[in-house]
Design an enzyme around this catalytic site. Structure first.
Site, PDB file in Angstrom:
ATOM      1  N   TYR A 194      -5.244  -8.347  -9.577  1.00 31.27           N
ATOM      2  CA  TYR A 194      -6.131  -7.304 -10.103  1.00 31.27           C
ATOM      3  C   TYR A 194      -5.405  -6.371 -11.060  1.00 31.27           C
ATOM      4  CZ  TYR A 194      -4.303  -3.546  -7.049  1.00 31.27           C
ATOM      5  OH  TYR A 194      -3.515  -2.604  -6.454  1.00 31.27           O
ATOM      6  N   ARG A 250       0.406  -7.489 -17.929  1.00 33.93           N
ATOM      7  CA  ARG A 250       0.806  -7.557 -16.513  1.00 33.93           C
ATOM      8  C   ARG A 250      -0.136  -8.476 -15.730  1.00 33.93           C
ATOM      9  NH1 ARG A 250       1.287  -2.035 -13.242  1.00 33.93           N
ATOM     10  NH2 ARG A 250      -0.976  -2.147 -13.377  1.00 33.93           N
ATOM     11  N   ARG A 298     -13.151 -23.644   2.516  1.00 33.35           N
ATOM     12  CA  ARG A 298     -11.924 -23.030   3.013  1.00 33.35           C
ATOM     13  C   ARG A 298     -10.847 -24.064   3.342  1.00 33.35           C
ATOM     14  NH1 ARG A 298      -9.003 -20.957   7.132  1.00 33.35           N
ATOM     15  NH2 ARG A 298      -8.223 -18.859   6.739  1.00 33.35           N
ATOM     16  N   HIS A 307      -6.246 -24.055   3.106  1.00 39.61           N
ATOM     17  CA  HIS A 307      -5.108 -23.284   2.600  1.00 39.61           C
ATOM     18  C   HIS A 307      -4.666 -23.780   1.228  1.00 39.61           C
ATOM     19  CE1 HIS A 307      -5.114 -21.635   6.548  1.00 39.61           C
ATOM     20  NE2 HIS A 307      -3.987 -20.948   6.368  1.00 39.61           N
ATOM     21  N   LYS A 344       0.774  -8.205  -8.808  1.00 38.43           N
ATOM     22  CA  LYS A 344      -0.309  -7.292  -8.404  1.00 38.43           C
ATOM     23  C   LYS A 344      -1.444  -8.097  -7.760  1.00 38.43           C
ATOM     24  CE  LYS A 344      -2.583  -3.220 -10.403  1.00 38.43           C
ATOM     25  NZ  LYS A 344      -2.282  -2.266  -9.364  1.00 38.43           N
ATOM     26  N   GLU A 365       8.515   2.852  -3.485  1.00 40.53           N
ATOM     27  CA  GLU A 365       7.386   3.349  -4.298  1.00 40.53           C
ATOM     28  C   GLU A 365       6.301   3.874  -3.373  1.00 40.53           C
ATOM     29  OE1 GLU A 365       5.340   0.166  -6.432  1.00 40.53           O
ATOM     30  OE2 GLU A 365       5.551  -1.191  -4.732  1.00 40.53           O
ATOM     31  N   LEU A 369       6.039  -2.569  -7.830  1.00 41.49           N
ATOM     32  CA  LEU A 369       5.169  -2.965  -8.935  1.00 41.49           C
ATOM     33  C   LEU A 369       5.686  -2.335 -10.229  1.00 41.49           C
ATOM     34  CD1 LEU A 369       2.335  -4.436  -9.310  1.00 41.49           C
ATOM     35  CD2 LEU A 369       1.538  -2.135  -9.829  1.00 41.49           C
TER      36      LEU A 369
HETATM   37  N1  PMP Z   1       2.848   0.740  -7.291  1.00 36.71           N
HETATM   38  C1  PMP Z   1       1.784   0.244  -6.613  1.00 36.71           C
HETATM   39  C2  PMP Z   1       2.021  -0.397  -5.285  1.00 36.71           C
HETATM   40  C3  PMP Z   1       0.487   0.343  -7.141  1.00 36.71           C
HETATM   41  O1  PMP Z   1      -0.560  -0.163  -6.476  1.00 36.71           O
HETATM   42  C4  PMP Z   1       0.292   0.995  -8.385  1.00 36.71           C
HETATM   43  C5  PMP Z   1      -1.077   1.166  -8.969  1.00 36.71           C
HETATM   44  N2  PMP Z   1      -1.730  -0.006  -9.137  1.00 36.71           N
HETATM   45  C6  PMP Z   1       1.428   1.507  -9.052  1.00 36.71           C
HETATM   46  C7  PMP Z   1       2.682   1.361  -8.476  1.00 36.71           C
HETATM   47  C8  PMP Z   1       1.285   2.223 -10.373  1.00 36.71           C
HETATM   48  O2  PMP Z   1       0.957   1.327 -11.388  1.00 36.71           O
HETATM   49  P1  PMP Z   1       0.205   1.794 -12.707  1.00 36.71           P
HETATM   50  O3  PMP Z   1       0.983   2.917 -13.262  1.00 36.71           O
HETATM   51  O4  PMP Z   1       0.227   0.595 -13.569  1.00 36.71           O
HETATM   52  O5  PMP Z   1      -1.168   2.200 -12.292  1.00 36.71           O
END
Ligand code: PMP
Length: 279
Positions: free
Chosen positions: A33, A52, A99, A101, A146, A179, A203
């Site tokens: 996403y 991304r 369904r 895997h 993501k 993070e 991320l």
């Molecule tokens: N880390 C995580 C785990 C996130 O979910 C997000 C937001 N999607 C971010 C960092 C920040 O990413 P961005 O600045 O691209 O929104």
């Protein structure tokens, strides 16, 4: 305009749009996403988000999707919705199949998008700063992709809320600060603006990258290096960054005040610079 949804080329109101039960995103979390925000009718950092998205798709061995195809779909929805300050969510799943895997090679990607007005954060929260808690990072080892598998992030955010905090940050078993649950994390020491390096444990936030550029423009020193919880407590400032979060100053972590116990000067300068850039 009502909130709209896009499903494989068709646009309808969100509450009239459904995906099949056997979507692999629903059954296996087999989906990626993006979330993109617009300011004054302009999508901010669209190219970076779509780059991304493609990397995430590659990370899950999805078939390649032409970038111009997804870009025109995004614009089609965005222009139809006529929302100057919108949050546009894109989710691409491997597809719909009985369904199992493993998947068959001929499965077709399922593309959904939604668009809603952004609910601005209460400005008082930005001025006062937020309380956050630390949580041990028990996520999988591909946090750079993501995917929609963000249950642990969601549980950590709920834990924070249940304790009266705004959010949580993940700390690895060996004490490295990673993070936030939906944001990147920074500390400020003198003129250094420090954040976790780009590894598979975080991320690669788009806002993170923008903030590092803005910090450089402001004569500060952006640095990517590992740091521990102890380093946080000797920092002058700390903040979270993200598409919706923008920059959010932190007043305390695990009830210990950071700096002066309110968002610092550099956090505020960076927030101003970000809003200016996004205009
Ligand atoms: N880390 C995580 C785990 C996130 O979910 C997000 C937001 N999607 C971010 C960092 C920040 O990413 P961005 O600045 O691209 O929104």
């Amino acid at each position: 305009m009502p909130e709209l949804a896009y499903l494989n080329g068709e646009i309808r109101p969100i509450n009239e749009t459904y995906v099949p039960i056997e979507d692999r995103g629903y059954q296996f979390g087999d989906a990626v996403y993006e979330f993109i925000a617009s300011y004054n009718g302009k999508l901010f950092c669209l190219k970076e988000h779509l780059d991304r998205l493609q990397k995430s798709m590659k990370g899950l061995s999805f078939p390649k999707l032409d970038k111009s195809f997804i870009e025109s779909a995004v614009y089609e929805l965005f222009e139809k919705a006529k929302m100057p300050r919108a949050g546009l969510y894109i989710q691409i799943s491997r597809g719909v199949a009985p369904r199992d895997h493993a998947w068959k090679k001929d499965i077709k990607l399922q593309i959904i998008m939604t668009i809603k007005k952004v609910d601005e954060l209460d400005p008082k929260i930005r001025t006062k700063g937020i309380d956050i808690i630390t949580v041990q990072d028990e996520r999988w080892s591909n946090c750079d992709i993501k995917t929609v598998q963000i249950l642990f992030n969601s549980m950590a955010k709920q834990k924070a809320k249940d304790q009266g905090a705004f959010d949580a940050i993940f700390v690895s078993k060996d004490g490295i600060v990673r993070e936030g649950t939906s944001s990147n994390f920074f500390i400020v020491k003198d003129k250094s603006v420090i954040t976790h390096p780009l590894t598979k444990n975080i991320l690669p936030g788009i806002t993170r990258m923008v903030i590092m550029d803005l910090a450089r423009d402001l004569g500060l020193k952006p640095e990517e290096k590992f740091f521990s919880k102890t380093d946080i407590f000797s920092a002058q400032e700390a903040f979270l960054t993200g598409t919706l979060t923008e920059i959010l100053g932190i007043k305390a972590i695990d009830d210990v005040p950071i700096g002066k116990g309110k968002p610092g000067e550099i956090t505020q300068k960076l927030y101003k610079a970000l809003r200016e850039k996004a205009k």
